[in-house]
Design an enzyme around this catalytic site. Structure first.
Site: not given
Length: 242
Positions: A13, A75, A131-132, A135, A141
């Site tokens: 990010m 985060t 997700h990938h 993670k 989150g």
């Protein structure tokens, strides 16, 4: 232009925010990563954006408070202790904490809250996310954010209704619970689906993140919005005027 300081600048990010900041009307004051002193950046920036690790949150909050610099926290994987530290910091500076900076996900959370408020407890709520492979936290989150929205719509708390995964002979589903399931694999940026399952019908509300830029763009928008706000704890929905 507003100068943004990035905690976690070498991460996925952080790199995207750096790449698109100028196009979004901001400049980059600098970046901090593991092992670096967060204080100088907090003093140099107009606003901070944190996409680091849960272990670094408290030191980053302390630096933001000391410098009087607003901070956006994206985060994930935060604990109750982290949220207590955020609450304490928000008494001194503006803090916006969210499980997802996507504007689309922010709107999805509003829709989920409204649907949960209007449908009775006989409608089961299940949240699935993928997700990938890299993670590290689960549920995501964003999934937790959506679960909190659903719980708020039902005027309860996620802590009282959350069920993580199901395996073995778990028995029949308990009414009023909010279930979570997580998938990991490939390069998936982030897919989320909230299912409201009733008798003979089903409502599905979802969001697919196709490019990490959507999160970076939302983070910058949030940072620009937060930069001149007084001390307090803010949410992404406020950035959209909701």
């Amino acid at each position: 232009m507003t100068a943004i300081g990035i905690y976690g600048s070498a991460g996925r990010m952080g790199r995207v925010i750096t790449a698109i900041a100028e196009d979004e009307g901001a400049t980059i004051a600098g970046g901090v990563d593991a092992g670096d002193d967060p204080a100088p950046l907090a003093a140099a920036a107009d606003v901070l954006v944190d996409f680091s690790t849960p272990a670094a949150i408290e030191s980053h909050l302390a630096a933001a408070v000391e410098a009087g610099t607003p901070i956006v926290i994206g985060t994930t994987g935060l604990t109750a202790a982290h949220h207590a530290a955020i609450d304490a910091a928000a008494a001194r500076v503006a803090v916006l904490q969210t499980g997802n900076t996507s504007l689309g996900v922010t709107l999805l959370g509003i829709l989920v809250r409204d649907a949960a408020a209007r449908l009775g407890p006989e409608w089961d709520i299940e949240i699935a996310e993928m997700h990938h492979r890299h993670k590290v936290d689960a549920p995501s989150g964003t999934a937790i954010l959506l679960g909190e929205a659903a719980a708020a719509g039902r005027e309860t708390t996620l802590a009282d209704t959350r069920v993580d995964g199901r395996a073995g002979l778990t028995g029949a589903r308990s009414e009023g619970t909010i279930g979570f399931s997580s998938l990991r694999g490939g390069t998936v940026v982030g897919d989320h689906l909230v299912v409201f399952a009733g008798e003979g019908e089903r409502i599905e509300l979802g969001h697919r993140g196709e490019d990490r830029t959507i999160f970076a763009r939302g983070a910058i928008k949030a940072a620009l919005w937060l930069a001149d706000k007084p001390a307090g704890r803010y949410q992404m929905a406020e950035v959209l005027g909701l």
